[in-house]
Design a protein around this motif. Structure first.
Motif, PDB file in Angstrom:
ATOM      1  N   ALA A 109      54.252  11.509  39.105  1.00 50.60           N
ATOM      2  CA  ALA A 109      53.051  11.424  40.638  1.00 50.60           C
ATOM      3  C   ALA A 109      53.581  11.003  41.422  1.00 50.60           C
ATOM      4  O   ALA A 109      53.606   9.457  41.857  1.00 50.60           O
ATOM      5  CB  ALA A 109      52.136  12.015  39.828  1.00 50.60           C
ATOM      6  N   GLU A 110      53.703  11.811  42.764  1.00 50.99           N
ATOM      7  CA  GLU A 110      53.252  11.128  44.007  1.00 50.99           C
ATOM      8  C   GLU A 110      52.184  10.237  44.042  1.00 50.99           C
ATOM      9  O   GLU A 110      50.928  11.270  44.167  1.00 50.99           O
ATOM     10  CB  GLU A 110      53.551  11.923  45.255  1.00 50.99           C
ATOM     11  CG  GLU A 110      54.697  12.644  45.227  1.00 50.99           C
ATOM     12  CD  GLU A 110      56.006  12.058  45.127  1.00 50.99           C
ATOM     13  OE1 GLU A 110      56.008  10.838  46.287  1.00 50.99           O
ATOM     14  OE2 GLU A 110      57.136  12.231  44.761  1.00 50.99           O
ATOM     15  N   ALA A 111      52.010   8.445  43.781  1.00 53.12           N
ATOM     16  CA  ALA A 111      50.855   8.486  44.560  1.00 53.12           C
ATOM     17  C   ALA A 111      51.143   7.263  46.233  1.00 53.12           C
ATOM     18  O   ALA A 111      51.862   6.747  46.166  1.00 53.12           O
ATOM     19  CB  ALA A 111      50.242   7.021  42.742  1.00 53.12           C
ATOM     20  N   ARG A 126      51.558  -2.053  37.277  1.00 56.17           N
ATOM     21  CA  ARG A 126      49.746  -2.777  36.871  1.00 56.17           C
ATOM     22  C   ARG A 126      49.690  -1.499  37.308  1.00 56.17           C
ATOM     23  O   ARG A 126      49.114  -0.369  36.520  1.00 56.17           O
ATOM     24  CB  ARG A 126      49.321  -3.666  37.157  1.00 56.17           C
ATOM     25  CG  ARG A 126      49.828  -5.109  36.440  1.00 56.17           C
ATOM     26  CD  ARG A 126      49.076  -6.339  36.499  1.00 56.17           C
ATOM     27  NE  ARG A 126      48.509  -6.226  37.696  1.00 56.17           N
ATOM     28  CZ  ARG A 126      48.283  -7.665  38.458  1.00 56.17           C
ATOM     29  NH1 ARG A 126      47.921  -8.651  37.320  1.00 56.17           N
ATOM     30  NH2 ARG A 126      47.926  -8.272  40.074  1.00 56.17           N
ATOM     31  N   LEU A 127      49.594  -0.831  38.279  1.00 62.37           N
ATOM     32  CA  LEU A 127      49.315  -0.010  39.325  1.00 62.37           C
ATOM     33  C   LEU A 127      49.383   1.180  38.637  1.00 62.37           C
ATOM     34  O   LEU A 127      48.751   2.517  38.699  1.00 62.37           O
ATOM     35  CB  LEU A 127      49.034   0.925  40.298  1.00 62.37           C
ATOM     36  CG  LEU A 127      48.353  -0.490  41.293  1.00 62.37           C
ATOM     37  CD1 LEU A 127      48.298  -1.006  43.471  1.00 62.37           C
ATOM     38  CD2 LEU A 127      46.607   0.281  41.010  1.00 62.37           C
ATOM     39  N   GLU A 128      50.685   1.328  38.604  1.00 62.65           N
ATOM     40  CA  GLU A 128      51.533   2.177  37.882  1.00 62.65           C
ATOM     41  C   GLU A 128      51.314   2.377  36.195  1.00 62.65           C
ATOM     42  O   GLU A 128      51.462   3.998  35.475  1.00 62.65           O
ATOM     43  CB  GLU A 128      53.352   2.305  38.238  1.00 62.65           C
ATOM     44  CG  GLU A 128      54.263   3.671  36.577  1.00 62.65           C
ATOM     45  CD  GLU A 128      55.266   3.540  37.421  1.00 62.65           C
ATOM     46  OE1 GLU A 128      55.926   4.006  37.041  1.00 62.65           O
ATOM     47  OE2 GLU A 128      55.616   2.342  37.675  1.00 62.65           O
ATOM     48  N   GLU A 129      51.133   2.147  35.143  1.00 60.39           N
ATOM     49  CA  GLU A 129      50.723   1.876  34.072  1.00 60.39           C
ATOM     50  C   GLU A 129      49.524   2.433  33.610  1.00 60.39           C
ATOM     51  O   GLU A 129      48.888   2.706  33.245  1.00 60.39           O
ATOM     52  CB  GLU A 129      50.640   0.171  33.694  1.00 60.39           C
ATOM     53  CG  GLU A 129      52.145  -0.435  33.568  1.00 60.39           C
ATOM     54  CD  GLU A 129      52.541  -1.813  32.968  1.00 60.39           C
ATOM     55  OE1 GLU A 129      51.424  -2.448  32.528  1.00 60.39           O
ATOM     56  OE2 GLU A 129      53.696  -1.608  32.209  1.00 60.39           O
ATOM     57  N   THR A 130      48.587   1.889  34.941  1.00 57.99           N
ATOM     58  CA  THR A 130      46.911   2.103  34.759  1.00 57.99           C
ATOM     59  C   THR A 130      46.366   3.547  35.127  1.00 57.99           C
ATOM     60  O   THR A 130      45.624   4.499  34.670  1.00 57.99           O
ATOM     61  CB  THR A 130      45.621   0.975  35.097  1.00 57.99           C
ATOM     62  OG1 THR A 130      45.978   0.121  35.191  1.00 57.99           O
ATOM     63  CG2 THR A 130      44.713   1.938  35.642  1.00 57.99           C
ATOM     64  N   HIS A 139      55.498   8.391  34.778  1.00 53.47           N
ATOM     65  CA  HIS A 139      55.528   7.098  35.877  1.00 53.47           C
ATOM     66  C   HIS A 139      54.564   7.755  37.668  1.00 53.47           C
ATOM     67  O   HIS A 139      54.618   8.847  37.596  1.00 53.47           O
ATOM     68  CB  HIS A 139      56.853   7.124  36.105  1.00 53.47           C
ATOM     69  CG  HIS A 139      57.273   7.507  34.846  1.00 53.47           C
ATOM     70  ND1 HIS A 139      57.523   5.697  34.780  1.00 53.47           N
ATOM     71  CD2 HIS A 139      58.536   7.405  34.254  1.00 53.47           C
ATOM     72  CE1 HIS A 139      57.883   5.566  33.362  1.00 53.47           C
ATOM     73  NE2 HIS A 139      58.971   6.518  32.892  1.00 53.47           N
ATOM     74  N   LEU A 140      54.430   6.771  38.117  1.00 52.93           N
ATOM     75  CA  LEU A 140      54.257   6.778  39.323  1.00 52.93           C
ATOM     76  C   LEU A 140      54.904   6.491  40.240  1.00 52.93           C
ATOM     77  O   LEU A 140      56.026   5.727  40.119  1.00 52.93           O
ATOM     78  CB  LEU A 140      52.819   6.570  39.769  1.00 52.93           C
ATOM     79  CG  LEU A 140      51.315   6.692  39.059  1.00 52.93           C
ATOM     80  CD1 LEU A 140      49.908   5.367  39.741  1.00 52.93           C
ATOM     81  CD2 LEU A 140      51.009   7.932  39.035  1.00 52.93           C
ATOM     82  N   ARG A 141      55.641   7.452  41.815  1.00 59.35           N
ATOM     83  CA  ARG A 141      56.272   6.818  42.672  1.00 59.35           C
ATOM     84  C   ARG A 141      55.110   6.708  43.878  1.00 59.35           C
ATOM     85  O   ARG A 141      54.855   7.087  44.412  1.00 59.35           O
ATOM     86  CB  ARG A 141      57.052   7.939  42.912  1.00 59.35           C
ATOM     87  CG  ARG A 141      57.773   8.055  44.500  1.00 59.35           C
ATOM     88  CD  ARG A 141      58.986   8.371  44.684  1.00 59.35           C
ATOM     89  NE  ARG A 141      60.067   8.924  43.578  1.00 59.35           N
ATOM     90  CZ  ARG A 141      60.337   9.730  42.827  1.00 59.35           C
ATOM     91  NH1 ARG A 141      59.444  10.820  42.750  1.00 59.35           N
ATOM     92  NH2 ARG A 141      60.572  10.136  42.112  1.00 59.35           N
ATOM     93  N   ILE A 142      55.196   5.703  43.809  1.00 60.03           N
ATOM     94  CA  ILE A 142      54.061   4.530  44.937  1.00 60.03           C
ATOM     95  C   ILE A 142      54.968   4.444  46.235  1.00 60.03           C
ATOM     96  O   ILE A 142      55.361   3.829  46.394  1.00 60.03           O
ATOM     97  CB  ILE A 142      53.725   3.122  44.481  1.00 60.03           C
ATOM     98  CG1 ILE A 142      53.053   3.892  42.868  1.00 60.03           C
ATOM     99  CG2 ILE A 142      52.555   2.507  45.080  1.00 60.03           C
ATOM    100  CD1 ILE A 142      52.350   2.304  41.932  1.00 60.03           C
ATOM    101  N   ILE A 158      46.492  10.149  44.400  1.00 59.42           N
ATOM    102  CA  ILE A 158      47.288  10.804  43.897  1.00 59.42           C
ATOM    103  C   ILE A 158      46.928  12.670  43.235  1.00 59.42           C
ATOM    104  O   ILE A 158      45.990  12.867  42.831  1.00 59.42           O
ATOM    105  CB  ILE A 158      47.281  10.497  42.169  1.00 59.42           C
ATOM    106  CG1 ILE A 158      47.535   8.635  42.509  1.00 59.42           C
ATOM    107  CG2 ILE A 158      48.212  11.185  41.561  1.00 59.42           C
ATOM    108  CD1 ILE A 158      47.272   8.389  40.711  1.00 59.42           C
ATOM    109  N   GLY A 159      47.952  13.531  43.939  1.00 61.26           N
ATOM    110  CA  GLY A 159      48.004  14.658  43.838  1.00 61.26           C
ATOM    111  C   GLY A 159      46.491  14.882  45.265  1.00 61.26           C
ATOM    112  O   GLY A 159      46.340  14.590  46.326  1.00 61.26           O
ATOM    113  N   ASN A 160      45.057  15.481  44.421  1.00 60.25           N
ATOM    114  CA  ASN A 160      44.208  15.844  45.517  1.00 60.25           C
ATOM    115  C   ASN A 160      42.986  15.341  44.758  1.00 60.25           C
ATOM    116  O   ASN A 160      41.850  14.840  45.234  1.00 60.25           O
ATOM    117  CB  ASN A 160      43.550  17.019  45.745  1.00 60.25           C
ATOM    118  CG  ASN A 160      42.943  17.693  43.824  1.00 60.25           C
ATOM    119  OD1 ASN A 160      43.667  17.283  42.702  1.00 60.25           O
ATOM    120  ND2 ASN A 160      43.042  19.024  43.900  1.00 60.25           N
TER     121      ASN A 160
END
Length: 183
Positions: A109-111, A126-130, A139-142, A158-160
């Protein structure tokens, strides 16, 4: 962009996704991120591609010269097909739709994280894991954006969905709460 154009862009993105396959997905996604960025940030290329007095062949030549050998055949051919069909206005949207398909297939997901300072790699991890677990992704792409108006803390989109842990957000919630209890 109208809903119809988004649907059309999604169809082209799906067709490209099928052509590219999993083995070239990362490369095509990276190329389309560049294309999307260029199309959204460069008003001159948008004007050229949407100008009615510039022929289809000239538009295709401009794209070929701009992207040239830096882009794979399937991606280039899709962009040229959009130009052939007078769909230049959805190139960026098609690229965005392709990126969403690629992310979905890999559980990404895009964050966008708004914070008062740049996040460290440990904080990003840590943000990605949470938050990846919260939104059902692997995973997050931050993307980290500095926003001094937050005062402290951070806001994550993240999204909407928006997760607001900023001090400004907390103060606004307290203010609304006080307004409803006094009213």
């Amino acid at each position: 962009m109208s809903k119809d154009l988004t649907v059309i862009a999604k169809r082209y993105a799906s067709a490209l996704y099928e052509v590219v396959g999993q083995e070239n997905l990362e490369q095509s996604e990276a190329e389309l991120r560049v294309v999307k960025d260029v199309m959204e940030s460069n008003r001159d290329i948008q004007k050229l591609l949407n100008h009615p007095k510039i022929s289809v062949e000239q538009k295709k030549q401009i794209v070929k010269e701009s992207l040239g050998t830096d882009i794979s055949k399937p991606v280039l051919n899709t962009i040229l097909l959009l130009i052939d069909r007078s769909r230049e206005n959805i190139i960026a949207e098609m690229a965005g739709q392709f990126i969403e398909l690629a992310n979905e297939s890999r559980g990404i997901a895009e964050a966008t994280v708004y914070s008062v300072r740049l996040l460290s790699q440990d904080e990003r991890t840590r943000l990605e894991e949470t938050f990846a677990k919260r939104v059902g992704k692997q995973h997050l792409r931050i993307e980290n954006i500095i926003d001094q108006s937050l005062v402290g803390g951070m806001r994550i989109r993240i999204g909407n969905r928006i997760f607001d842990g900023s001090i400004r957000g907390k103060l606004e919630r307290i203010e609304r709460q006080l307004a409803t209890t006094q009213g």
